[in-house]
Design a protein around this motif. Structure first.
Motif, PDB file in Angstrom:
ATOM      1  N   UNK A  13       0.832  -1.200   0.000  1.00  0.00           N
ATOM      2  CA  UNK A  13       0.000   0.000   0.000  1.00  0.00           C
ATOM      3  C   UNK A  13       0.866   1.251   0.000  1.00  0.00           C
ATOM      4  N   UNK A  14       1.964   1.222   0.763  1.00  0.00           N
ATOM      5  CA  UNK A  14       2.871   2.377   0.763  1.00  0.00           C
ATOM      6  C   UNK A  14       3.602   2.495  -0.576  1.00  0.00           C
ATOM      7  N   UNK A  15       4.042   1.356  -1.134  1.00  0.00           N
ATOM      8  CA  UNK A  15       4.787   1.388  -2.395  1.00  0.00           C
ATOM      9  C   UNK A  15       3.924   1.863  -3.552  1.00  0.00           C
ATOM     10  N   UNK A  16       2.632   1.568  -3.527  1.00  0.00           N
ATOM     11  CA  UNK A  16       1.752   2.013  -4.598  1.00  0.00           C
ATOM     12  C   UNK A  16       1.706   3.534  -4.708  1.00  0.00           C
ATOM     13  N   UNK A  17       1.901   4.216  -3.592  1.00  0.00           N
ATOM     14  CA  UNK A  17       1.915   5.673  -3.585  1.00  0.00           C
ATOM     15  C   UNK A  17       3.326   6.248  -3.727  1.00  0.00           C
ATOM     16  N   UNK A  18       4.339   5.370  -3.869  1.00  0.00           N
ATOM     17  CA  UNK A  18       5.723   5.837  -3.934  1.00  0.00           C
ATOM     18  C   UNK A  18       6.350   6.046  -2.579  1.00  0.00           C
ATOM     19  N   UNK A  19       5.736   5.494  -1.532  1.00  0.00           N
ATOM     20  CA  UNK A  19       6.273   5.652  -0.185  1.00  0.00           C
ATOM     21  C   UNK A  19       6.939   4.397   0.324  1.00  0.00           C
ATOM     22  N   UNK A  20       7.181   4.376   1.634  1.00  0.00           N
ATOM     23  CA  UNK A  20       7.860   3.239   2.256  1.00  0.00           C
ATOM     24  C   UNK A  20       7.134   2.871   3.534  1.00  0.00           C
ATOM     25  N   UNK A  21       7.282   1.613   3.919  1.00  0.00           N
ATOM     26  CA  UNK A  21       6.739   1.121   5.186  1.00  0.00           C
ATOM     27  C   UNK A  21       7.761   0.178   5.790  1.00  0.00           C
ATOM     28  N   UNK A  22       8.227   0.497   7.003  1.00  0.00           N
ATOM     29  CA  UNK A  22       9.289  -0.265   7.661  1.00  0.00           C
ATOM     30  C   UNK A  22       8.756  -0.782   8.991  1.00  0.00           C
ATOM     31  N   UNK A  23       9.025  -2.054   9.261  1.00  0.00           N
ATOM     32  CA  UNK A  23       8.659  -2.673  10.535  1.00  0.00           C
ATOM     33  C   UNK A  23       9.959  -3.046  11.249  1.00  0.00           C
ATOM     34  N   UNK A  24      10.133  -2.519  12.473  1.00  0.00           N
ATOM     35  CA  UNK A  24      11.385  -2.769  13.198  1.00  0.00           C
ATOM     36  C   UNK A  24      11.092  -2.899  14.684  1.00  0.00           C
ATOM     37  N   UNK A  25      12.115  -3.357  15.422  1.00  0.00           N
ATOM     38  CA  UNK A  25      11.983  -3.475  16.868  1.00  0.00           C
ATOM     39  C   UNK A  25      12.065  -2.100  17.528  1.00  0.00           C
ATOM     40  N   UNK A  26      11.259  -1.901  18.561  1.00  0.00           N
ATOM     41  CA  UNK A  26      11.267  -0.644  19.297  1.00  0.00           C
ATOM     42  C   UNK A  26      12.326  -0.682  20.391  1.00  0.00           C
ATOM     43  N   UNK A  27      12.810   0.480  20.750  1.00  0.00           N
ATOM     44  CA  UNK A  27      13.774   0.557  21.845  1.00  0.00           C
ATOM     45  C   UNK A  27      13.077   0.171  23.148  1.00  0.00           C
ATOM     46  N   UNK A  28      13.671  -0.749  23.880  1.00  0.00           N
ATOM     47  CA  UNK A  28      13.083  -1.225  25.120  1.00  0.00           C
ATOM     48  C   UNK A  28      12.071  -2.336  24.928  1.00  0.00           C
ATOM     49  N   UNK A  29      11.928  -2.839  23.708  1.00  0.00           N
ATOM     50  CA  UNK A  29      11.002  -3.929  23.450  1.00  0.00           C
ATOM     51  C   UNK A  29       9.774  -3.459  22.702  1.00  0.00           C
ATOM     52  N   UNK A  30       9.164  -4.382  21.979  1.00  0.00           N
ATOM     53  CA  UNK A  30       7.996  -4.039  21.203  1.00  0.00           C
ATOM     54  C   UNK A  30       8.317  -3.878  19.731  1.00  0.00           C
ATOM     55  N   UNK A  31       7.346  -3.323  19.003  1.00  0.00           N
ATOM     56  CA  UNK A  31       7.475  -3.202  17.565  1.00  0.00           C
ATOM     57  C   UNK A  31       7.060  -1.805  17.131  1.00  0.00           C
ATOM     58  N   UNK A  32       7.739  -1.302  16.087  1.00  0.00           N
ATOM     59  CA  UNK A  32       7.411  -0.011  15.498  1.00  0.00           C
ATOM     60  C   UNK A  32       7.089  -0.228  14.023  1.00  0.00           C
ATOM     61  N   UNK A  33       5.927   0.247  13.603  1.00  0.00           N
ATOM     62  CA  UNK A  33       5.551   0.279  12.189  1.00  0.00           C
ATOM     63  C   UNK A  33       5.587   1.743  11.769  1.00  0.00           C
ATOM     64  N   UNK A  34       6.457   2.066  10.826  1.00  0.00           N
ATOM     65  CA  UNK A  34       6.626   3.459  10.395  1.00  0.00           C
ATOM     66  C   UNK A  34       6.446   3.514   8.882  1.00  0.00           C
ATOM     67  N   UNK A  35       5.479   4.312   8.448  1.00  0.00           N
ATOM     68  CA  UNK A  35       5.200   4.475   7.024  1.00  0.00           C
ATOM     69  C   UNK A  35       5.312   5.937   6.652  1.00  0.00           C
ATOM     70  N   UNK A  36       5.884   6.189   5.477  1.00  0.00           N
ATOM     71  CA  UNK A  36       5.974   7.540   4.935  1.00  0.00           C
ATOM     72  C   UNK A  36       5.293   7.546   3.586  1.00  0.00           C
ATOM     73  N   UNK A  37       4.250   8.366   3.454  1.00  0.00           N
ATOM     74  CA  UNK A  37       3.422   8.384   2.249  1.00  0.00           C
ATOM     75  C   UNK A  37       3.522   9.754   1.595  1.00  0.00           C
ATOM     76  N   UNK A  38       4.022   9.821   0.342  1.00  0.00           N
ATOM     77  CA  UNK A  38       4.061  11.113  -0.361  1.00  0.00           C
ATOM     78  C   UNK A  38       2.653  11.643  -0.570  1.00  0.00           C
ATOM     79  N   UNK A  39       2.523  12.962  -0.550  1.00  0.00           N
ATOM     80  CA  UNK A  39       1.215  13.595  -0.729  1.00  0.00           C
ATOM     81  C   UNK A  39       1.018  13.886  -2.206  1.00  0.00           C
TER      82      UNK A  39
END
Length: 623
Positions: free
Chosen positions: A597-623
């Motif tokens: 979904x992010x790539x279709x708009x030319x953006x990115x979506x990254x899933x990584x470990x959070x500091x101190x445990x857990x998960x971070x989903x970070x997406x950047x979507x061009x307008x």
């Protein structure tokens, strides 16, 4: 092994004997008056008698079966014996040792080994063909004629004998030109190591007095070049050495000429301010140093490699071809130019499992062909592999290839990245078309099998109610009640279909409100989120929805934080305190859906470990 050990021992013994003879000759030479022909305390034969056996022993030790090392040992020993016997005769009898047996014999062996056989056999240890044997026979005939002249004391015969031997030596050295023309890149590079040292020996001898003695200092370079050419020719770029030597010499000559010309002009017209003229000359020469160096480098490149091997010309031609080609043909054009510039059998680029080839790379026929592999990197991102085949026949060996590769590799990486992007775009289009057709099929199935059947049943219920409304009002009322329930079910189906196309909460609450409703808690927002494009809103909503599902179902999260920030693009961040990503986690359908979904708009979506445990989903979507 025993034979090799014996050969090494004999070679070391010859070298040791030659050094002993030279040490003895040093003592003998000290007893003689200084030579009026050379300022050096030793003769050329002394230098040859020391250098040739030592390097010959090194060659024999490394490659006992190669005849080149033995020629150096025997020729060097002959030189040492020749100069010692001549000086001893001069010391004892006080006259030149013409016609002495030992002097003549050692000199003939020296001429035959180093003047005839060495150039004929270098670098592989064999003649170009059997037809070149007559050169050896010619040299032996000239030496035999010299011995006849000595034996019969017909000294007039010595001149033609020397001419015959000299002709044989000249033809033997001429065979190096023939071998260079016929040889492959490896053999040419070996030959160049010998050829590049010969001017230092031949030029002083040709000039003669008073500089002929400078040739003595160049003699050790010849066996050293032979040893390097045989043993270590792959480690050094001889044509690069020639190129830099020519450029450096040209710069020195031009700079000196400019300096002298400006100084002379200053002396003529500004005699009272001569120091200023010197400064002006230095400034003038320094200002034109770089342009002169570039011009000389281009000229030397064209001299050594022709027009197809000059890196700047190749880069210019490559830019012109890239400007008029699509990405796929642009990559092929870069490979064609690189193959011509390197003069190799073929060049290929591997990008995401797809290979684009120009020429033949790798194994051809029954003989294995070495392939050089270079990683292509575009702005720090690996985009593929560059495969370079073996060198083909060319004017010079490929020692300048590193400069050509360094110049053209960025263009090839750009072309490979363009091909990669084109392929990714094509795959994305195919996925979008597939998803669209699948969605259409689902809508058609749902409308036909669900909504269509429901409407058909409702129509039948209406007809039945109309028929029974007068005769049996109770049945008609029951049919109408069922019809009402069916209409509610149809309304639910329609809402589900509409929700599948675009969540209604986005239109009712906006992106921030819809996401807050999903999270069932307040979220962090910044920027104007009310005027986002519809596609960006849907993508952000679905990414948050999938991230929440994963955090609640799979991660066991107790606290989830959602952030929506609009800057130059929309940044979506979902952080949880769950168990995090396992080390061997493989992306599933949900993670793949978020990235797509992010790539279709030319953006990115990254899933990584959070500091101190857990998960971070970070997406950047061009307008």
């Amino acid at each position: 092994m025993r034979r090799a050990g014996l050969a090494r021992g004999v070679a070391i013994g010859i070298a040791t004997l030659a050094v002993v003879l030279e040490l003895t000759d040093i003592w003998v030479t000290a007893q003689l008056p200084p030579s009026p022909y050379t300022p050096l305390p030793f003769a050329p034969e002394d230098m040859a008698g020391t250098a040739f056996p030592v390097f010959g022993a090194i060659l024999v030790y490394s490659r006992p079966r190669l005849v080149i090392g033995w020629l150096l040992c025997i020729g060097g020993l002959s030189a040492a014996a020749n100069i010692l016997s001549a000086n001893v005769y001069l010391l004892v009898y006080g006259g030149p040792p013409h016609g002495r047996i030992i002097v003549n014999l050692t000199w003939n062996v020296l001429q035959l080994t180093l003047g005839v056989l060495l150039p004929l056999l270098y670098p592989v240890g064999s003649l170009l063909s059997k037809r070149w044997r007559w050169v050896v026979a010619l040299a032996v005939a000239g030496m035999a004629l010299d011995w006849v002249a000595v034996a019969t004391e017909q000294w007039a015969l010595r001149r033609p004998a020397h001419w015959v031997v000299g002709a044989a030596m000249a033809i033997a050295f001429g065979s190096l030109v023939v071998r260079f023309k016929r040889g492959d890149a490896i053999e040419r590079r070996q030959l160049l190591w010998l050829v590049v040292t010969l001017p230092g020996l031949l030029i002083p001898l040709i000039v003669g007095d008073p500089v002929w003695w400078l040739a003595t200092l160049a003699i050790p370079l010849i066996p050293a070049a032979i040893a390097v050419g045989v043993l270590r020719y792959r480690l050094f770029g001889i044509d690069t050495l020639i190129s830099r030597a020519l450029v450096g010499t040209g710069l020195a000559i031009v700079t000196m000429g400019v300096y002298v010309a400006v100084s002379a002009a200053g002396s003529m017209f500004l005699s009272e301010v001569d120091p200023i003229a010197g400064i002006a000359a230095a400034v003038f020469a320094g200002a034109f140093f770089q342009p002169m160096r570039r011009g000389l480098q281009r000229g030397v490149d064209r001299l050594l490699y022709g027009s197809t091997g000059v890196p700047t010309a190749l880069a210019r031609r490559l830019r012109q071809r890239l400007q008029h080609a699509d990405p796929v043909h642009g990559l092929l054009a870069t490979l064609d130019v690189l193959r011509e510039g390197l003069s190799v059998t073929g060049v290929a680029v591997e990008v995401d499992g797809t290979t684009t080839t120009s020429g033949a790379v790798g194994d051809t026929g029954n003989a294995p062909r070495p392939v050089k592999t270079i990683a292509l990197v575009w702005h720090g991102e690996p985009v593929g592999l560059l495969l370079i085949g073996p060198t083909d026949r060319r004017r010079f060996p490929a020692a300048h290839d590193e400069r050509v590769i360094a110049t053209l590799t960025p263009y090839i990486a750009d072309a490979a990245h363009a091909v990669r992007l084109t392929a990714a775009l094509q795959r994305s289009r195919e996925r979008i078309l597939t998803a669209r057709e699948e969605e259409r099929r689902r809508l058609r199935r749902d409308l036909h099998d669900g909504l269509g059947q429901s409407l058909t049943g409702m129509a039948m219920s209406i007809n039945a109610a109309r028929l029974t409304v007068r005769s049996s009002p109770e049945d008609a009322d029951r049919l109408l009640a069922d019809l009402r329930s069916g209409m509610d079910a149809v309304s639910g189906d329609i809402r589900r279909l509409v929700y599948g196309l675009r969540p209604p909460a986005l239109d009712e609450l906006g992106l921030a409100g819809a996401v807050a409703e999903l999270a069932e808690s307040p979220i962090e927002t910044s920027g104007d989120l009310a005027s986002l494009p519809a596609a960006v809103e849907v993508a952000a909503y679905r990414i948050v929805q999938e991230a929440l599902t994963n955090a609640r179902k799979h991660a066991g999260a107790t606290r989830i934080t959602i952030s929506l920030r609009r800057e130059d693009r929309l940044r979506v961040t979902v952080t949880d305190d769950g168990v995090g990503l396992p080390p061997d986690a493989r992306p599933g359908v949900g993670l793949g859906s978020m990235r797509e979904r992010a790539a279709e708009l030319g953006g990115t979506c990254v899933v990584r470990e959070a500091e101190g445990g857990g998960t971070v989903v970070h997406a950047e979507l061009p307008l």
